[in-house]
Write an enzyme that holds these catalytic residues in place. Structure first.
Site, short mmCIF file in Angstrom:
data_model
loop_
_atom_site.label_atom_id
_atom_site.label_comp_id
_atom_site.label_asym_id
_atom_site.label_seq_id
_atom_site.Cartn_x
_atom_site.Cartn_y
_atom_site.Cartn_z
N SER A 50 0.84 -1.20 0.00
CA SER A 50 0.00 0.00 0.00
C SER A 50 0.88 1.26 0.00
CB SER A 50 -0.89 0.00 1.24
OG SER A 50 -0.08 0.21 2.40
N ASP A 83 -1.33 -1.74 -3.90
CA ASP A 83 -2.69 -1.78 -3.34
C ASP A 83 -3.20 -0.34 -3.16
OD1 ASP A 83 -4.93 -2.93 -2.11
OD2 ASP A 83 -4.02 -2.82 -0.11
N ASP A 105 -7.10 3.38 -7.54
CA ASP A 105 -8.35 3.46 -6.77
C ASP A 105 -9.02 4.81 -6.98
OD1 ASP A 105 -10.43 3.44 -5.06
OD2 ASP A 105 -9.29 2.86 -3.28
N GLU A 135 -11.43 0.13 -9.53
CA GLU A 135 -12.51 -0.12 -8.56
C GLU A 135 -13.74 0.72 -8.86
OE1 GLU A 135 -11.36 -0.15 -4.42
OE2 GLU A 135 -13.43 -0.07 -3.72
N HIS A 181 -12.92 -2.51 4.99
CA HIS A 181 -11.55 -2.59 5.50
C HIS A 181 -11.50 -2.56 7.02
CE1 HIS A 181 -10.67 -1.06 1.33
NE2 HIS A 181 -9.82 -2.05 1.44
N ASN A 257 -8.44 -9.92 -0.96
CA ASN A 257 -7.44 -9.13 -0.24
C ASN A 257 -7.51 -9.35 1.27
OD1 ASN A 257 -6.96 -8.01 -2.72
ND2 ASN A 257 -7.25 -5.89 -2.07
N SER A 260 -5.83 -7.26 7.47
CA SER A 260 -6.10 -7.19 8.91
C SER A 260 -5.81 -8.50 9.63
CB SER A 260 -7.56 -6.78 9.16
OG SER A 260 -7.79 -5.49 8.63
#
Ligand code: G3H
Ligand code: 13P
Ligand code: ZN
Length: 312
Positions: A50, A83, A105, A135, A181, A257, A260
């Site tokens: 990310s 990401d 994104d 997306e 998320h 994905n 977490s």
């Protein structure tokens, strides 16, 4: 084998009714835990980075860690993916800097602006042999410190997907069907339910086209309980039920994905370790079981959720 794009992976996943795991990487132990699990289960994998990971660990360190993983695990196809690319410049830096896949994104932009930005990234990426995920629809939760409240999230509108994919030329599409998320995806006591009707309508309109699910950690309660037992405070942390992810993987979802769950595995393990060894201070002592916990968690995902074992 050298770094690969996701093209071949997604084609096989679509046809085989499974999904490839896309795991976020931020340090050496995470890269090792994930790729050792993939090597042992003979699973393809997408390692994703990310904006926050690039800020934390540095682009070059992350690329070199992934290169090391490729050398150590020569049998498995590995893609390196940006990401949530926030803008053209970040995508360009990753395309120029050794990634095989990027996400742009533009999901928070109006439709035409999302198309315009995604198309610009696709043109540059394809000219450099790199594939692009775009997306449509907005997920709730926290991404790169930006919190989207549940009320501001919106499901993907199936009637928009054909135009979006044909105008942008993107290689895969992330959609919003109720995942989000972070570790607090659903309210305690509710019955989490993904919108399979939206997924099925999207797939009907885009036959054979790979769909991506973000926000797909299942927040294993064993980790949450361990964190809370050993001094943490994460009441009401709830994720996506794994049987719903398995169902999505058997349909058109080719990339799932997970970030977490990696964080939870590491935090739970280290909290327990410190509680049991209050006198230890060598990071290798507590990072070793944390890395092993990531590996076990990823193996479980590959075998029981994604179905990507023995698919290399
Ligand atoms: O979707 C976001 C990922 O979990 C990455 O999180 O921006 O904190 O690295 P991060
Ligand atoms: P989780 O927070 O559910 O792990 O989602 C990760 C993700 O979507 C990364 O892009
Ligand atoms: Zn995401």
């Amino acid at each position: 084998m050298p770094l690969v794009t996701t093209t071949e992976m997604f084609k096989k996943a679509y046809e085989g009714g499974y999904a490839v795991g896309a795991f976020n990487v931020n340090n050496m132990e995470i890269v090792q835990g994930i790729t050792e699990a993939c090597q042992e289960t003979r699973s393809p994998v997408i390692l994703q980075v990310s904006k926050g990971a690039r800020a934390y660990a540095n682009h070059t360190y992350l690329v070199k860690l992934v290169e090391a993983a490729i050398i150590e695990n020569p049998d498995i196809p590995i893609a390196l993916h940006l990401d949530h690319g926030p803008d053209f410049e970040t995508c360009k830096a990753c395309i120029d800097g050794g990634f095989s896949s990027v996400m742009i994104d533009g999901s928070s932009l109006p439709f035409d602006e999302n198309v315009e930005l995604s198309k610009k990234v696709v043109e540059y990426a394809h000219a450099h042999g790199v594939v692009v995920e775009a997306e449509l629809g907005t997920l709730a939760g926290i991404e790169d410190d930006v919190k989207v409240e549940a009320g501001e999230a919106s499901y993907t509108k199936p009637e928009e997907v054909e135009e979006f994919v044909s105008r942008t030329g993107c290689d895969s599409l992330a959609i919003a069907i109720g995942t989000s998320h972070g570790a607090y995806k659903f309210k305690p006591g509710t019955n989490p339910q993904l919108r399979f009707d939206v997924l099925e309508e999207v797939s009907r309109r885009l036959p054979g086209f790979p769909i991506v699910l973000h926000g797909s950690s299942s927040v294993p309660q064993e980790f949450v309980e361990k964190i809370n037992k050993y001094g943490g405070n994460m009441p009401g942390a709830i994720g996506v039920p794994e049987d719903q992810l398995r169902k999505a993987a058997s349909l058109s979802v080719c990339k799932i994905n997970i970030d977490s769950d990696i964080r939870l595995a590491i935090t739970a393990t280290i909290r327990e370790y410190f509680a049991e060894h209050p006198d230890h201070f060598d990071p290798r002592q507590y990072l070793k079981p944390a890395r092993a916990a990531v590996k076990e968690m990823v193996k479980h995902k590959i075998i029981d959720v994604l179905g990507s074992d023995n698919k290399i």
